[in-house]
Design a protein around this motif. Structure first.
Motif, PDB file in Angstrom:
ATOM      1  N   GLU A  35     151.417 -10.252  21.731  1.00  0.00           N
ATOM      2  CA  GLU A  35     150.959  -9.315  20.705  1.00  0.00           C
ATOM      3  C   GLU A  35     151.197  -7.866  21.122  1.00  0.00           C
ATOM      4  O   GLU A  35     151.542  -7.031  20.302  1.00  0.00           O
ATOM      5  CB  GLU A  35     149.472  -9.545  20.403  1.00  0.00           C
ATOM      6  N   ARG A  36     151.026  -7.583  22.386  1.00  0.00           N
ATOM      7  CA  ARG A  36     151.252  -6.213  22.884  1.00  0.00           C
ATOM      8  C   ARG A  36     152.736  -5.843  22.775  1.00  0.00           C
ATOM      9  O   ARG A  36     153.080  -4.720  22.393  1.00  0.00           O
ATOM     10  CB  ARG A  36     150.784  -6.130  24.333  1.00  0.00           C
ATOM     11  N   ILE A  37     153.621  -6.767  23.106  1.00  0.00           N
ATOM     12  CA  ILE A  37     155.062  -6.515  23.000  1.00  0.00           C
ATOM     13  C   ILE A  37     155.451  -6.324  21.535  1.00  0.00           C
ATOM     14  O   ILE A  37     156.248  -5.443  21.212  1.00  0.00           O
ATOM     15  CB  ILE A  37     155.855  -7.659  23.650  1.00  0.00           C
ATOM     16  N   LYS A  38     154.867  -7.122  20.628  1.00  0.00           N
ATOM     17  CA  LYS A  38     155.150  -6.939  19.207  1.00  0.00           C
ATOM     18  C   LYS A  38     154.705  -5.560  18.740  1.00  0.00           C
ATOM     19  O   LYS A  38     155.366  -4.938  17.932  1.00  0.00           O
ATOM     20  CB  LYS A  38     154.456  -8.022  18.374  1.00  0.00           C
ATOM     21  N   HIS A  39     153.581  -5.076  19.272  1.00  0.00           N
ATOM     22  CA  HIS A  39     153.107  -3.742  18.918  1.00  0.00           C
ATOM     23  C   HIS A  39     154.070  -2.664  19.425  1.00  0.00           C
ATOM     24  O   HIS A  39     154.359  -1.701  18.719  1.00  0.00           O
ATOM     25  CB  HIS A  39     151.711  -3.501  19.503  1.00  0.00           C
ATOM     26  N   ILE A  40     154.584  -2.827  20.617  1.00  0.00           N
ATOM     27  CA  ILE A  40     155.489  -1.835  21.197  1.00  0.00           C
ATOM     28  C   ILE A  40     156.783  -1.748  20.404  1.00  0.00           C
ATOM     29  O   ILE A  40     157.310  -0.653  20.178  1.00  0.00           O
ATOM     30  CB  ILE A  40     155.772  -2.174  22.677  1.00  0.00           C
ATOM     31  N   PHE A  41     157.312  -2.869  19.940  1.00  0.00           N
ATOM     32  CA  PHE A  41     158.606  -2.893  19.268  1.00  0.00           C
ATOM     33  C   PHE A  41     158.518  -2.978  17.750  1.00  0.00           C
ATOM     34  O   PHE A  41     159.505  -3.297  17.102  1.00  0.00           O
ATOM     35  CB  PHE A  41     159.443  -4.065  19.792  1.00  0.00           C
ATOM     36  N   ARG A  42     157.351  -2.675  17.184  1.00  0.00           N
ATOM     37  CA  ARG A  42     157.254  -2.744  15.716  1.00  0.00           C
ATOM     38  C   ARG A  42     158.127  -1.675  15.069  1.00  0.00           C
ATOM     39  O   ARG A  42     158.431  -0.642  15.666  1.00  0.00           O
ATOM     40  CB  ARG A  42     155.812  -2.638  15.271  1.00  0.00           C
ATOM     41  N   LYS A  43     158.531  -1.903  13.826  1.00  0.00           N
ATOM     42  CA  LYS A  43     159.496  -1.040  13.145  1.00  0.00           C
ATOM     43  C   LYS A  43     158.935   0.326  12.790  1.00  0.00           C
ATOM     44  O   LYS A  43     159.641   1.318  12.826  1.00  0.00           O
ATOM     45  CB  LYS A  43     159.999  -1.720  11.877  1.00  0.00           C
ATOM     46  N   ASP A  44     157.674   0.414  12.413  1.00  0.00           N
ATOM     47  CA  ASP A  44     157.118   1.692  11.959  1.00  0.00           C
ATOM     48  C   ASP A  44     156.528   2.531  13.084  1.00  0.00           C
ATOM     49  O   ASP A  44     155.897   3.536  12.842  1.00  0.00           O
ATOM     50  CB  ASP A  44     156.077   1.454  10.875  1.00  0.00           C
ATOM     51  N   ARG A  45     156.739   2.140  14.317  1.00  0.00           N
ATOM     52  CA  ARG A  45     156.191   2.884  15.458  1.00  0.00           C
ATOM     53  C   ARG A  45     156.865   4.242  15.563  1.00  0.00           C
ATOM     54  O   ARG A  45     158.071   4.368  15.507  1.00  0.00           O
ATOM     55  CB  ARG A  45     156.403   2.107  16.748  1.00  0.00           C
ATOM     56  N   GLY A  46     156.073   5.286  15.725  1.00  0.00           N
ATOM     57  CA  GLY A  46     156.595   6.624  15.923  1.00  0.00           C
ATOM     58  C   GLY A  46     156.947   7.364  14.647  1.00  0.00           C
ATOM     59  O   GLY A  46     157.411   8.487  14.702  1.00  0.00           O
ATOM     60  N   VAL A  47     156.690   6.764  13.489  1.00  0.00           N
ATOM     61  CA  VAL A  47     157.014   7.438  12.232  1.00  0.00           C
ATOM     62  C   VAL A  47     156.058   8.593  11.989  1.00  0.00           C
ATOM     63  O   VAL A  47     156.477   9.700  11.664  1.00  0.00           O
ATOM     64  CB  VAL A  47     156.975   6.429  11.055  1.00  0.00           C
ATOM     65  N   GLU A  48     154.786   8.357  12.152  1.00  0.00           N
ATOM     66  CA  GLU A  48     153.780   9.403  11.972  1.00  0.00           C
ATOM     67  C   GLU A  48     153.058   9.610  13.298  1.00  0.00           C
ATOM     68  O   GLU A  48     152.214   8.829  13.688  1.00  0.00           O
ATOM     69  CB  GLU A  48     152.781   8.992  10.896  1.00  0.00           C
TER      70      GLU A  48
END
Length: 80
Positions: A35-48
């Motif tokens: 779950e932590r790895i999925k959070h790191i590589f999610r698509k919307d990360r860093g948008v806002e």
């Protein structure tokens, strides 16, 4: 000739695929790592960036509520 061109096209445009097997004892944190790895590589990360801290806190709260996995747990990630 068409099959050669198609093969070159597929080879040039395919994305690399990596499979990882995580083994461990009960309660060792395998699902939490996934779950932590999925959070790191999610698509919307860093948008806002303003809401990044809020989302990080939300994920940490979610990680504490992970129930024990029965059977199999798989995830798919897309590397940017």
């Amino acid at each position: 000739m068409f099959s050669l061109a198609w093969g070159l096209y597929e080879w040039y445009t395919k994305k690399p695929q990596i499979r990882i097997l995580v083994l461990g004892l009960d309660g060792a944190g395998k699902t939490t790592v996934l779950e932590r790895i999925k959070h790191i590589f999610r698509k919307d990360r860093g948008v806002e960036n303003g809401k990044e801290a809020e989302r990080e806190q939300e994920v940490l709260l979610g990680l504490s509520k992970i129930s024990p996995t029965v059977g199999l747990n798989m995830g798919r990630l897309e590397i940017r």
